[in-house]
Design a protein around this motif. Structure first.
Motif, PDB file in Angstrom:
ATOM      1  N   ALA A   1       0.809  -1.220   0.000  1.00 50.39           N
ATOM      2  CA  ALA A   1       0.000   0.000   0.000  1.00 50.39           C
ATOM      3  C   ALA A   1       0.843   1.271   0.000  1.00 50.39           C
ATOM      4  O   ALA A   1       0.307   2.360  -0.209  1.00 50.39           O
ATOM      5  CB  ALA A   1      -0.933   0.000   1.209  1.00 50.39           C
ATOM      6  N   ASP A   2       2.144   1.165   0.224  1.00 53.89           N
ATOM      7  CA  ASP A   2       3.016   2.330   0.222  1.00 53.89           C
ATOM      8  C   ASP A   2       3.708   2.543  -1.117  1.00 53.89           C
ATOM      9  O   ASP A   2       4.560   3.419  -1.258  1.00 53.89           O
ATOM     10  CB  ASP A   2       4.068   2.210   1.321  1.00 53.89           C
ATOM     11  CG  ASP A   2       3.449   2.221   2.705  1.00 53.89           C
ATOM     12  OD1 ASP A   2       2.479   2.975   2.906  1.00 53.89           O
ATOM     13  OD2 ASP A   2       3.920   1.472   3.584  1.00 53.89           O
ATOM     14  N   THR A   3       3.333   1.749  -2.108  1.00 55.24           N
ATOM     15  CA  THR A   3       3.908   1.879  -3.447  1.00 55.24           C
ATOM     16  C   THR A   3       2.889   2.511  -4.382  1.00 55.24           C
ATOM     17  O   THR A   3       1.760   2.043  -4.481  1.00 55.24           O
ATOM     18  CB  THR A   3       4.323   0.505  -3.998  1.00 55.24           C
ATOM     19  OG1 THR A   3       5.282  -0.086  -3.112  1.00 55.24           O
ATOM     20  CG2 THR A   3       4.944   0.644  -5.386  1.00 55.24           C
ATOM     21  N   PHE A   4       3.293   3.564  -5.062  1.00 54.64           N
ATOM     22  CA  PHE A   4       2.433   4.189  -6.068  1.00 54.64           C
ATOM     23  C   PHE A   4       2.569   3.458  -7.398  1.00 54.64           C
ATOM     24  O   PHE A   4       3.615   2.866  -7.690  1.00 54.64           O
ATOM     25  CB  PHE A   4       2.810   5.661  -6.269  1.00 54.64           C
ATOM     26  CG  PHE A   4       2.621   6.513  -5.045  1.00 54.64           C
ATOM     27  CD1 PHE A   4       1.376   6.666  -4.474  1.00 54.64           C
ATOM     28  CD2 PHE A   4       3.693   7.175  -4.465  1.00 54.64           C
ATOM     29  CE1 PHE A   4       1.192   7.452  -3.347  1.00 54.64           C
ATOM     30  CE2 PHE A   4       3.533   7.964  -3.339  1.00 54.64           C
ATOM     31  CZ  PHE A   4       2.280   8.104  -2.779  1.00 54.64           C
ATOM     32  N   ALA A   5       1.512   3.530  -8.196  1.00 56.29           N
ATOM     33  CA  ALA A   5       1.528   2.946  -9.534  1.00 56.29           C
ATOM     34  C   ALA A   5       0.944   3.956 -10.504  1.00 56.29           C
ATOM     35  O   ALA A   5      -0.251   4.011 -10.725  1.00 56.29           O
ATOM     36  CB  ALA A   5       0.754   1.633  -9.568  1.00 56.29           C
ATOM     37  N   ARG A   6       1.793   4.803 -11.022  1.00 55.48           N
ATOM     38  CA  ARG A   6       1.439   5.897 -11.922  1.00 55.48           C
ATOM     39  C   ARG A   6       0.579   6.957 -11.216  1.00 55.48           C
ATOM     40  O   ARG A   6      -0.564   7.207 -11.610  1.00 55.48           O
ATOM     41  CB  ARG A   6       0.745   5.371 -13.169  1.00 55.48           C
ATOM     42  CG  ARG A   6       1.567   4.322 -13.916  1.00 55.48           C
ATOM     43  CD  ARG A   6       2.150   4.884 -15.179  1.00 55.48           C
ATOM     44  NE  ARG A   6       2.943   3.877 -15.888  1.00 55.48           N
ATOM     45  CZ  ARG A   6       2.845   3.653 -17.190  1.00 55.48           C
ATOM     46  NH1 ARG A   6       1.987   4.331 -17.916  1.00 55.48           N
ATOM     47  NH2 ARG A   6       3.626   2.772 -17.772  1.00 55.48           N
ATOM     48  N   PRO A   7       1.115   7.580 -10.170  1.00 54.62           N
ATOM     49  CA  PRO A   7       0.350   8.617  -9.452  1.00 54.62           C
ATOM     50  C   PRO A   7       0.156   9.848 -10.322  1.00 54.62           C
ATOM     51  O   PRO A   7       1.058  10.282 -11.031  1.00 54.62           O
ATOM     52  CB  PRO A   7       1.240   8.921  -8.242  1.00 54.62           C
ATOM     53  CG  PRO A   7       2.638   8.624  -8.724  1.00 54.62           C
ATOM     54  CD  PRO A   7       2.482   7.436  -9.642  1.00 54.62           C
TER      55      PRO A   7
END
Length: 362
Positions: free
Chosen positions: A179-185
């Protein structure tokens, strides 16, 4: 050794599967509307190009990405220089342009060699600057002078791109993401306590809040078209009470949430078109950049409009036209409104920043 070989076989199989379904992902369940009736020009606004104005700046100007206003009143404009969305190299041109909105003078140019695909721009009440990057998959926080202060988001493993694409077709498919990883914010909004709420974005389909230290507080994370679900949350802003407004782009709507992330309501009337960006003015009106369907494979409507709603989502007005002339737009990618009611537009394909000044007070 045998287990490592098995793992690689599985990963290669997943990648091949992802490639086979790649074409379907971009159009799956995208909401299309009949184009609303529009007014090309508003008698209440007069347009002007703010940047680039000089030949020097025109030579470095790239895709318009974001615009924000600092407490000082200065404008900050984000562009992609010689790169484009989804680029794979650091942009060598200065990507952040600080402008005096009254004189149009460029106060500072910086941001070279920092970003790969910069997307969202925000400034907090203390003048600190935030940028999202959809390839680096992180949020960067800078001082008013441009010094990097903090980075949000963990490292993005190479396999996530493929597993997330598959998950968006097959719910509950295991991806390995935390949940602390962004994926194309895509964008963010900042609170007075320096907490940030990120729209995340092209792969994760969520909004997520972090406190000032970077600790995750809550998230709303579900792919779909039902209430509280997302299909490309592309822009996010908040009003003076902390209510959140999200431009849910592929669902062609604005969704409204309470400060703690609870769903409140959804606005999807035809007059909204396809919201790319959203901002709240001091008049408590909601200002929306309608980018139309020109970027979509099934879209045949080259439409670029500014839409104004009241705080309850009631349609008030819309105006703007597709084109390259002053006052026309080719996909308004971001929108910001200052205390005078001036509307600023990051005009994506025209590679410029435009201002729409109010010509009469209502």
């Amino acid at each position: 050794m045998f287990r490592k070989k098995q793992l690689w076989i599985v990963m290669i199989g997943l990648m091949l599967f992802a490639i086979l379904i790649l074409v379907d992902i971009g159009t799956k369940e995208i909401i299309y509307k009949d184009p609303p009736q529009v007014i090309a020009q508003s008698p209440h606004y007069k347009a002007e190009v703010i940047w680039p104005l000089t030949m020097k700046d025109k030579e470095i100007a790239g895709e318009a990405s974001g615009v924000a206003i600092a407490a000082s009143g200065n404008l900050y404009y984000l562009h992609r220089g010689s790169s484009s969305y989804g680029g794979d190299k650091r942009i060598t041109e200065p990507t952040i342009i600080e402008i005096d909105p009254q004189t149009k003078e460029v106060k500072k140019r910086w941001g070279e060699n920092l970003f790969v695909s910069p997307h969202g721009l925000e400034i907090d009440p203390y003048g600190q600057i935030y940028v999202t990057d959809t390839i680096l998959n992180q949020v960067f926080k800078f001082s008013p002078e441009g010094a990097l202060l903090q980075t949000f988001g963990e490292e993005y493993p190479f396999y996530l791109e493929w597993t997330l694409r598959i998950r968006n077709l097959i719910p509950h498919f295991p991806t390995g993401i935390n949940a602390d990883t962004f994926a194309r914010p895509t964008d963010l909004t900042v609170g007075k306590d320096e907490s940030i709420i990120v729209s995340d974005g092209y792969r994760n389909h969520r909004i997520v809040k972090f406190d000032a230290s970077g600790k995750r507080v809550w998230e709303v994370n579900q792919f779909g078209a039902n209430a509280g679900q997302f299909h490309l949350p592309h822009s996010i802003t908040q009003d003076k009470d902390g209510n959140l407004y999200v431009a849910d782009r592929n669902n062609a709507r604005i969704q409204v949430f309470t400060p703690d992330g609870s769903f409140r309501e959804s606005w999807n009337q035809s007059e909204l078109g396809r919201p790319f960006a959203v901002d709240v003015g001091l008049d408590e009106h909601i200002y929306v950049a309608d980018g139309g369907d020109a970027l979509y494979s099934e879209g045949n409507q080259e439409q670029s409009q500014i839409v104004i709603l009241d705080r309850n989502g009631k349609f008030l007005s819309r105006f703007g036209a597709w084109g390259t002339q002053v006052g026309q737009m080719k996909i308004p990618h971001d929108i910001e409104v200052d205390h005078r009611g001036t509307i600023y537009i990051a005009d994506l394909q025209n590679k410029r920043l435009q201002a729409f000044y109010k010509t009469e007070q209502k």
